[in-house]
Design a protein around this motif. Structure first.
Motif, PDB file in Angstrom:
ATOM      1  N   LEU A   6       0.828  -1.207   0.000  1.00  0.00           N
ATOM      2  CA  LEU A   6       0.000   0.000   0.000  1.00  0.00           C
ATOM      3  C   LEU A   6       0.865   1.261   0.000  1.00  0.00           C
ATOM      4  O   LEU A   6       0.566   2.235  -0.702  1.00  0.00           O
ATOM      5  CB  LEU A   6      -0.921   0.007   1.211  1.00  0.00           C
ATOM      6  CG  LEU A   6      -2.071  -1.009   1.199  1.00  0.00           C
ATOM      7  CD1 LEU A   6      -2.758  -1.043   2.562  1.00  0.00           C
ATOM      8  CD2 LEU A   6      -3.085  -0.662   0.114  1.00  0.00           C
ATOM      9  N   LYS A   7       1.931   1.257   0.781  1.00  0.00           N
ATOM     10  CA  LYS A   7       2.799   2.431   0.865  1.00  0.00           C
ATOM     11  C   LYS A   7       3.537   2.700  -0.440  1.00  0.00           C
ATOM     12  O   LYS A   7       4.033   3.806  -0.651  1.00  0.00           O
ATOM     13  CB  LYS A   7       3.793   2.265   2.014  1.00  0.00           C
ATOM     14  CG  LYS A   7       3.148   2.436   3.391  1.00  0.00           C
ATOM     15  CD  LYS A   7       4.136   2.216   4.515  1.00  0.00           C
ATOM     16  CE  LYS A   7       3.479   2.454   5.869  1.00  0.00           C
ATOM     17  NZ  LYS A   7       4.400   2.166   7.003  1.00  0.00           N
ATOM     18  N   ARG A   8       3.613   1.700  -1.307  1.00  0.00           N
ATOM     19  CA  ARG A   8       4.224   1.902  -2.615  1.00  0.00           C
ATOM     20  C   ARG A   8       3.204   2.365  -3.646  1.00  0.00           C
ATOM     21  O   ARG A   8       3.515   2.423  -4.838  1.00  0.00           O
ATOM     22  CB  ARG A   8       4.916   0.618  -3.081  1.00  0.00           C
ATOM     23  CG  ARG A   8       6.234   0.377  -2.357  1.00  0.00           C
ATOM     24  CD  ARG A   8       6.970  -0.829  -2.913  1.00  0.00           C
ATOM     25  NE  ARG A   8       8.344  -0.844  -2.426  1.00  0.00           N
ATOM     26  CZ  ARG A   8       9.375  -0.291  -3.049  1.00  0.00           C
ATOM     27  NH1 ARG A   8       9.174   0.322  -4.210  1.00  0.00           N
ATOM     28  NH2 ARG A   8      10.582  -0.357  -2.557  1.00  0.00           N
ATOM     29  N   GLY A   9       2.000   2.666  -3.187  1.00  0.00           N
ATOM     30  CA  GLY A   9       1.003   3.255  -4.069  1.00  0.00           C
ATOM     31  C   GLY A   9       0.043   2.290  -4.716  1.00  0.00           C
ATOM     32  O   GLY A   9      -0.773   2.695  -5.553  1.00  0.00           O
ATOM     33  N   HIS A  10       0.089   1.007  -4.351  1.00  0.00           N
ATOM     34  CA  HIS A  10      -0.833   0.037  -4.940  1.00  0.00           C
ATOM     35  C   HIS A  10      -2.182   0.104  -4.225  1.00  0.00           C
ATOM     36  O   HIS A  10      -2.286   0.541  -3.078  1.00  0.00           O
ATOM     37  CB  HIS A  10      -0.250  -1.372  -4.871  1.00  0.00           C
ATOM     38  CG  HIS A  10       0.991  -1.540  -5.701  1.00  0.00           C
ATOM     39  ND1 HIS A  10       0.969  -1.640  -7.068  1.00  0.00           N
ATOM     40  CD2 HIS A  10       2.302  -1.594  -5.345  1.00  0.00           C
ATOM     41  CE1 HIS A  10       2.203  -1.767  -7.523  1.00  0.00           C
ATOM     42  NE2 HIS A  10       3.026  -1.740  -6.504  1.00  0.00           N
ATOM     43  N   SER A  11      -3.206  -0.344  -4.890  1.00  0.00           N
ATOM     44  CA  SER A  11      -4.563  -0.220  -4.380  1.00  0.00           C
ATOM     45  C   SER A  11      -4.895  -1.330  -3.378  1.00  0.00           C
ATOM     46  O   SER A  11      -4.259  -2.396  -3.378  1.00  0.00           O
ATOM     47  CB  SER A  11      -5.559  -0.292  -5.532  1.00  0.00           C
ATOM     48  OG  SER A  11      -5.581  -1.601  -6.079  1.00  0.00           O
ATOM     49  N   PRO A  12      -5.912  -1.114  -2.538  1.00  0.00           N
ATOM     50  CA  PRO A  12      -6.379  -2.188  -1.648  1.00  0.00           C
ATOM     51  C   PRO A  12      -6.789  -3.441  -2.412  1.00  0.00           C
ATOM     52  O   PRO A  12      -6.577  -4.555  -1.926  1.00  0.00           O
ATOM     53  CB  PRO A  12      -7.573  -1.551  -0.932  1.00  0.00           C
ATOM     54  CG  PRO A  12      -7.266  -0.087  -0.920  1.00  0.00           C
ATOM     55  CD  PRO A  12      -6.588   0.168  -2.233  1.00  0.00           C
ATOM     56  N   ASP A  13      -7.358  -3.278  -3.615  1.00  0.00           N
ATOM     57  CA  ASP A  13      -7.742  -4.449  -4.407  1.00  0.00           C
ATOM     58  C   ASP A  13      -6.536  -5.283  -4.783  1.00  0.00           C
ATOM     59  O   ASP A  13      -6.608  -6.519  -4.813  1.00  0.00           O
ATOM     60  CB  ASP A  13      -8.493  -4.011  -5.670  1.00  0.00           C
ATOM     61  CG  ASP A  13      -9.919  -3.558  -5.376  1.00  0.00           C
ATOM     62  OD1 ASP A  13     -10.426  -3.906  -4.285  1.00  0.00           O
ATOM     63  OD2 ASP A  13     -10.508  -2.858  -6.219  1.00  0.00           O
ATOM     64  N   THR A  14      -5.422  -4.625  -5.095  1.00  0.00           N
ATOM     65  CA  THR A  14      -4.193  -5.358  -5.421  1.00  0.00           C
ATOM     66  C   THR A  14      -3.717  -6.148  -4.212  1.00  0.00           C
ATOM     67  O   THR A  14      -3.325  -7.320  -4.334  1.00  0.00           O
ATOM     68  CB  THR A  14      -3.094  -4.385  -5.879  1.00  0.00           C
ATOM     69  OG1 THR A  14      -3.500  -3.741  -7.092  1.00  0.00           O
ATOM     70  CG2 THR A  14      -1.779  -5.124  -6.121  1.00  0.00           C
ATOM     71  N   VAL A  15      -3.764  -5.531  -3.041  1.00  0.00           N
ATOM     72  CA  VAL A  15      -3.341  -6.209  -1.813  1.00  0.00           C
ATOM     73  C   VAL A  15      -4.235  -7.413  -1.539  1.00  0.00           C
ATOM     74  O   VAL A  15      -3.751  -8.515  -1.234  1.00  0.00           O
ATOM     75  CB  VAL A  15      -3.381  -5.240  -0.615  1.00  0.00           C
ATOM     76  CG1 VAL A  15      -3.080  -5.986   0.682  1.00  0.00           C
ATOM     77  CG2 VAL A  15      -2.389  -4.105  -0.813  1.00  0.00           C
ATOM     78  N   LYS A  16      -5.537  -7.232  -1.646  1.00  0.00           N
ATOM     79  CA  LYS A  16      -6.469  -8.342  -1.377  1.00  0.00           C
ATOM     80  C   LYS A  16      -6.280  -9.479  -2.369  1.00  0.00           C
ATOM     81  O   LYS A  16      -6.389 -10.654  -2.013  1.00  0.00           O
ATOM     82  CB  LYS A  16      -7.904  -7.828  -1.404  1.00  0.00           C
ATOM     83  CG  LYS A  16      -8.267  -6.930  -0.228  1.00  0.00           C
ATOM     84  CD  LYS A  16      -9.759  -6.626  -0.237  1.00  0.00           C
ATOM     85  CE  LYS A  16      -9.987  -5.147  -0.129  1.00  0.00           C
ATOM     86  NZ  LYS A  16     -11.416  -4.796  -0.107  1.00  0.00           N
ATOM     87  N   SER A  17      -5.989  -9.135  -3.619  1.00  0.00           N
ATOM     88  CA  SER A  17      -5.746 -10.164  -4.630  1.00  0.00           C
ATOM     89  C   SER A  17      -4.456 -10.916  -4.329  1.00  0.00           C
ATOM     90  O   SER A  17      -4.401 -12.147  -4.416  1.00  0.00           O
ATOM     91  CB  SER A  17      -5.674  -9.521  -6.015  1.00  0.00           C
ATOM     92  OG  SER A  17      -5.336 -10.477  -7.000  1.00  0.00           O
ATOM     93  N   ALA A  18      -3.415 -10.164  -3.949  1.00  0.00           N
ATOM     94  CA  ALA A  18      -2.116 -10.791  -3.696  1.00  0.00           C
ATOM     95  C   ALA A  18      -2.161 -11.747  -2.521  1.00  0.00           C
ATOM     96  O   ALA A  18      -1.515 -12.799  -2.538  1.00  0.00           O
ATOM     97  CB  ALA A  18      -1.067  -9.703  -3.448  1.00  0.00           C
ATOM     98  N   LEU A  19      -2.927 -11.405  -1.492  1.00  0.00           N
ATOM     99  CA  LEU A  19      -2.934 -12.194  -0.269  1.00  0.00           C
ATOM    100  C   LEU A  19      -4.233 -12.954  -0.036  1.00  0.00           C
ATOM    101  O   LEU A  19      -4.415 -13.563   1.012  1.00  0.00           O
ATOM    102  CB  LEU A  19      -2.655 -11.280   0.933  1.00  0.00           C
ATOM    103  CG  LEU A  19      -1.249 -10.668   0.960  1.00  0.00           C
ATOM    104  CD1 LEU A  19      -1.140  -9.613   2.038  1.00  0.00           C
ATOM    105  CD2 LEU A  19      -0.210 -11.751   1.178  1.00  0.00           C
ATOM    106  N   ALA A  20      -5.136 -12.912  -1.020  1.00  0.00           N
ATOM    107  CA  ALA A  20      -6.417 -13.613  -0.922  1.00  0.00           C
ATOM    108  C   ALA A  20      -7.147 -13.243   0.368  1.00  0.00           C
ATOM    109  O   ALA A  20      -7.535 -14.099   1.167  1.00  0.00           O
ATOM    110  CB  ALA A  20      -6.211 -15.125  -1.020  1.00  0.00           C
TER     111      ALA A  20
END
Length: 321
Positions: A157-171
């Motif tokens: 998140l601190k690198r500017g990626h979206s919450p959706d990207t985080v949720k996808s990456a970590l299921a």
């Protein structure tokens, strides 16, 4: 400890870097893509031998500390029968001729330590695909603790990626993602790192600690505690428990000042009583009884005279008269 071969058809001889084909057909992009589908596509890609000295770590860390025992088991297994499954790397986005690990960091370390090439699939991908692939592979292995996954999410998140990207990456579901955000919002990263991976400490316990850290000043108090000798414990679970217990006890309020002095005065006939309080900065004279008011008025009328007498007395002390 041997890793399960999730690449299936990539067990054959490795190709050279010069002969590897463009494998851009492999893509991790999209929250709906499952990790197994990604691995199946990856298994069709060419495997190359790379000099591990040319392979750097990921631009975002997903581990807090390495399990040395597990690493030694992996080292022994690869020394005995070779590297079962390749790592995934991408061409380094900033340094020509180098590579960046997407996943397989420990296998790269083993190859470097054994002075052997590391078997790898090279894939051109952007930062978003990188973190999704890295996170999904970690989810498939399921050996990262809750707090390691939480810090990984926070760094993405601190690198500017979206919450959706985080949720996808970590299921992640929305509830877990929300509790992760609460943890990293309330607990300073230096405190989390001082505790460590705490493999057996789950989501709810970390969330409870985050709630204890909500009051103003709690983060500073925790940071001071983990820097002290009382916090040092041989295991991260023990360190978590020690901090949790410490933060569960409300901070002691400072005691009221004990510098004030109180004395009393009364004449022989007890017609008036005086209570004298001296804090060093405030001097209070309180009079009681029926003569308190006229006596107080008398003192007030003599203040100029009394103050002048006080000044003369202080001057006499200084001159020694």
């Amino acid at each position: 400890m041997a890793r399960k071969d999730i690449f299936g058809s990539v067990m054959g001889p490795a190709a050279s870097v010069a002969n590897v084909k463009d494998i851009s057909a492999y893509a991790v992009r999209g929250a709906s893509r499952s990790i197994m589908q990604s691995f199946e596509e990856l298994s069709k890609s060419s495997v190359v031998d790379l000099d591990p000295a040319l392979v750097d770590t990921s631009f975002v860390s997903d581990r807090m500390d390495d399990d040395d025992e597990a690493f030694q088991e992996l080292l022994a297994a690869i020394r005995e029968r070779g590297q079962d499954s390749p790592v995934l790397v991408r061409p380094h986005p900033e340094v020509s001729g180098r590579f960046q690990t997407v996943f397989g960091h420990r296998r790269v370390r083993v190859a470097r330590q054994l002075d052997r090439p590391v078997r790898a699939v090279v894939k051109k991908m952007d930062d978003e695909d990188h973190v999704i692939a890295q996170g999904q592979e970690n989810a498939a292995r399921a050996n990262l603790s809750f707090i390691e996954r939480t810090l990984f999410a926070d760094r993405i998140l601190k690198r500017g990626h979206s919450p959706d990207t985080v949720k996808s990456a970590l299921a992640l579901d929305d509830t877990t993602f929300s509790k992760m955000r609460s943890v990293t919002s309330n607990i300073p990263e230096r405190v989390i790192l001082a505790i460590g991976a705490a493999k057996s400490v789950g989501r709810d316990r970390w969330w409870q600690l985050a709630k204890l850290m909500e009051p103003p000043g709690a983060g500073v108090r925790a940071a001071e505690y983990v820097a002290g000798a009382d916090f040092a414990q041989p295991g991260s679970e023990a360190r978590f428990t020690r901090l949790f217990d410490f933060m569960s006890v409300p901070a002691k309020r400072p005691h009221a000042s004990t510098k004030s002095k109180e004395t009393a005065w009364t004449p022989d006939d007890r017609s008036v009583r005086a209570k004298i309080t001296d804090t060093g900065k405030v001097f209070t004279l309180a009079l009681k009884s029926k003569e308190a008011s006229p006596f107080g008025a008398f003192i007030a009328g003599k203040l100029d005279e009394l103050f002048e007498a006080f000044r003369e007395s202080e001057m006499a002390k200084k001159t020694g008269d």
